[in-house]
Design a protein around this motif. Sequence first.
Motif, PDB file in Angstrom:
ATOM      1  N   LEU A  40      49.478  37.333  42.954  1.00 27.04           N
ATOM      2  CA  LEU A  40      50.291  37.322  41.745  1.00 27.04           C
ATOM      3  C   LEU A  40      50.031  38.559  40.885  1.00 27.04           C
ATOM      4  N   GLU A  41      48.806  39.060  40.891  1.00 31.53           N
ATOM      5  CA  GLU A  41      48.467  40.276  40.127  1.00 31.53           C
ATOM      6  C   GLU A  41      49.354  41.445  40.537  1.00 31.53           C
ATOM      7  N   ASP A  42      49.597  41.569  41.841  1.00 32.60           N
ATOM      8  CA  ASP A  42      50.438  42.661  42.340  1.00 32.60           C
ATOM      9  C   ASP A  42      51.878  42.503  41.841  1.00 32.60           C
ATOM     10  N   LEU A  43      52.376  41.273  41.859  1.00 29.71           N
ATOM     11  CA  LEU A  43      53.713  41.012  41.335  1.00 29.71           C
ATOM     12  C   LEU A  43      53.756  41.404  39.862  1.00 29.71           C
ATOM     13  N   ALA A  44      52.757  40.988  39.097  1.00 32.34           N
ATOM     14  CA  ALA A  44      52.708  41.271  37.660  1.00 32.34           C
ATOM     15  C   ALA A  44      52.721  42.773  37.385  1.00 32.34           C
ATOM     16  N   ASP A  45      52.109  43.557  38.269  1.00 31.53           N
ATOM     17  CA  ASP A  45      52.092  45.011  38.100  1.00 31.53           C
ATOM     18  C   ASP A  45      53.488  45.625  38.163  1.00 31.53           C
ATOM     19  N   GLU A  46      54.426  44.933  38.784  1.00 34.37           N
ATOM     20  CA  GLU A  46      55.794  45.441  38.926  1.00 34.37           C
ATOM     21  C   GLU A  46      56.681  45.116  37.732  1.00 34.37           C
ATOM     22  N   LEU A  47      56.202  44.272  36.825  1.00 34.10           N
ATOM     23  CA  LEU A  47      56.996  43.840  35.679  1.00 34.10           C
ATOM     24  C   LEU A  47      56.810  44.809  34.524  1.00 34.10           C
ATOM     25  N   SER A  48      57.910  45.317  33.995  1.00 31.76           N
ATOM     26  CA  SER A  48      57.873  46.345  32.963  1.00 31.76           C
ATOM     27  C   SER A  48      58.037  45.745  31.573  1.00 31.76           C
ATOM     28  N   ASP A  49      57.296  46.288  30.627  1.00 34.87           N
ATOM     29  CA  ASP A  49      57.331  45.811  29.243  1.00 34.87           C
ATOM     30  C   ASP A  49      58.722  45.900  28.625  1.00 34.87           C
ATOM     31  N   GLY A  50      59.475  46.915  28.948  1.00 31.85           N
ATOM     32  CA  GLY A  50      60.781  47.122  28.330  1.00 31.85           C
ATOM     33  C   GLY A  50      61.946  46.621  29.160  1.00 31.85           C
ATOM     34  N   LYS A  51      61.674  45.753  30.160  1.00 33.03           N
ATOM     35  CA  LYS A  51      62.744  45.314  31.057  1.00 33.03           C
ATOM     36  C   LYS A  51      62.764  43.803  31.214  1.00 33.03           C
ATOM     37  N   ILE A  52      63.894  43.330  31.732  1.00 31.22           N
ATOM     38  CA  ILE A  52      64.055  41.931  32.105  1.00 31.22           C
ATOM     39  C   ILE A  52      63.951  41.879  33.624  1.00 31.22           C
ATOM     40  N   HIS A  53      63.119  40.979  34.111  1.00 29.08           N
ATOM     41  CA  HIS A  53      62.961  40.792  35.555  1.00 29.08           C
ATOM     42  C   HIS A  53      63.028  39.311  35.876  1.00 29.08           C
ATOM     43  N   TYR A  54      63.423  39.029  37.090  1.00 28.75           N
ATOM     44  CA  TYR A  54      63.413  37.676  37.630  1.00 28.75           C
ATOM     45  C   TYR A  54      62.589  37.768  38.904  1.00 28.75           C
ATOM     46  N   ALA A  55      61.557  36.951  39.009  1.00 33.20           N
ATOM     47  CA  ALA A  55      60.657  37.053  40.161  1.00 33.20           C
ATOM     48  C   ALA A  55      60.518  35.704  40.844  1.00 33.20           C
ATOM     49  N   TYR A  56      60.198  35.768  42.117  1.00 32.37           N
ATOM     50  CA  TYR A  56      60.011  34.587  42.954  1.00 32.37           C
ATOM     51  C   TYR A  56      58.677  34.752  43.651  1.00 32.37           C
ATOM     52  N   TRP A  57      57.792  33.765  43.508  1.00 31.03           N
ATOM     53  CA  TRP A  57      56.434  33.860  44.039  1.00 31.03           C
ATOM     54  C   TRP A  57      56.097  32.618  44.848  1.00 31.03           C
ATOM     55  N   ARG A  58      55.523  32.829  46.034  1.00 28.34           N
ATOM     56  CA  ARG A  58      55.048  31.723  46.869  1.00 28.34           C
ATOM     57  C   ARG A  58      53.554  31.554  46.636  1.00 28.34           C
ATOM     58  N   ALA A  59      53.193  30.435  46.055  1.00 27.82           N
ATOM     59  CA  ALA A  59      51.776  30.113  45.848  1.00 27.82           C
ATOM     60  C   ALA A  59      51.239  29.550  47.152  1.00 27.82           C
ATOM     61  N   VAL A  60      50.142  30.094  47.635  1.00 28.72           N
ATOM     62  CA  VAL A  60      49.659  29.686  48.955  1.00 28.72           C
ATOM     63  C   VAL A  60      48.364  28.893  48.938  1.00 28.72           C
ATOM     64  N   ASP A  61      47.724  28.759  47.801  1.00 28.03           N
ATOM     65  CA  ASP A  61      46.475  28.010  47.839  1.00 28.03           C
ATOM     66  C   ASP A  61      46.685  26.542  47.458  1.00 28.03           C
ATOM     67  N   THR A  62      47.763  25.979  47.974  1.00 25.95           N
ATOM     68  CA  THR A  62      48.039  24.560  47.876  1.00 25.95           C
ATOM     69  C   THR A  62      48.249  24.058  49.298  1.00 25.95           C
ATOM     70  N   GLN A  63      48.252  22.740  49.491  1.00 27.74           N
ATOM     71  CA  GLN A  63      48.411  22.210  50.848  1.00 27.74           C
ATOM     72  C   GLN A  63      49.743  22.612  51.477  1.00 27.74           C
ATOM     73  N   ALA A  64      50.791  22.585  50.696  1.00 26.36           N
ATOM     74  CA  ALA A  64      52.107  23.023  51.165  1.00 26.36           C
ATOM     75  C   ALA A  64      52.554  24.147  50.239  1.00 26.36           C
ATOM     76  N   PRO A  65      53.319  25.091  50.745  1.00 28.20           N
ATOM     77  CA  PRO A  65      53.760  26.185  49.873  1.00 28.20           C
ATOM     78  C   PRO A  65      54.525  25.653  48.669  1.00 28.20           C
ATOM     79  N   LYS A  66      54.260  26.245  47.541  1.00 32.25           N
ATOM     80  CA  LYS A  66      54.964  25.924  46.308  1.00 32.25           C
ATOM     81  C   LYS A  66      55.571  27.215  45.788  1.00 32.25           C
TER      82      LYS A  66
END
Length: 146
Positions: A45-71
Motif C-alpha cells: 500500500l505504501e507504493d500505491l500511496a507514493d503515486e497519489l499527488s497532493d494537488g490531484k484527484i485519484h481513484y485507486a484499487y488495492w488488493r489486500a493480501v494478508d487476509t484469508q481471502a483477497p479483499k
Amino acid sequence: DISSAEVEEAIQNVRTPGSSTRWAVLGYEGSSSKIKVVETGDGPLEDLADELSDGKIHYAYWRAVDTQAPKFVYICWVGDGVPTTRKGLVNTHGHIIGQKVIKHFHVQVNARNSDDLDEAGIMKQIRSAAGSSYDSGDSRGIVVEK
C-alpha cells in the motif's frame, strides 16, 4: 469518459487471482474528465500511496493480501491541494467509478493525505466489514484494556 480498455485491464489485473498486480491508480487526463491509468504496481500500500499527488484527484484499487481471502479496497483520493472547483467532481465521478468501473470492493476509503492510508486501520475496516472483528472489545463495543 470513465472507462477504456486500459482502465478495465488495470482493474481486472488487480482482481485476478494469481496476478502480480496488487493495485492500480486512476486519474484524470489533464483538466478533462477523462479517466486514465496513472500507474499499477505489485508492491505494498505504501507504493500505491507514493503515486497519489497532493494537488490531484485519484481513484485507486488495492488488493489486500494478508487476509484469508483477497479483499479489495476502493480509495477515493482528493489531495489537500486540489482546487475547490475540482473537488466537486468527486461527488459524482467517485460514485460512478466505484459502481461502474471498479465494481467489486469490500471497503471504500476517502483519503486526503497519506495519514488516511494507514494499512492497519484499513485492515481493521476490512475485518469489520466482513463481520469478523474480533478485537479486544466487549459485546457492547467497549475496548477492554489488557
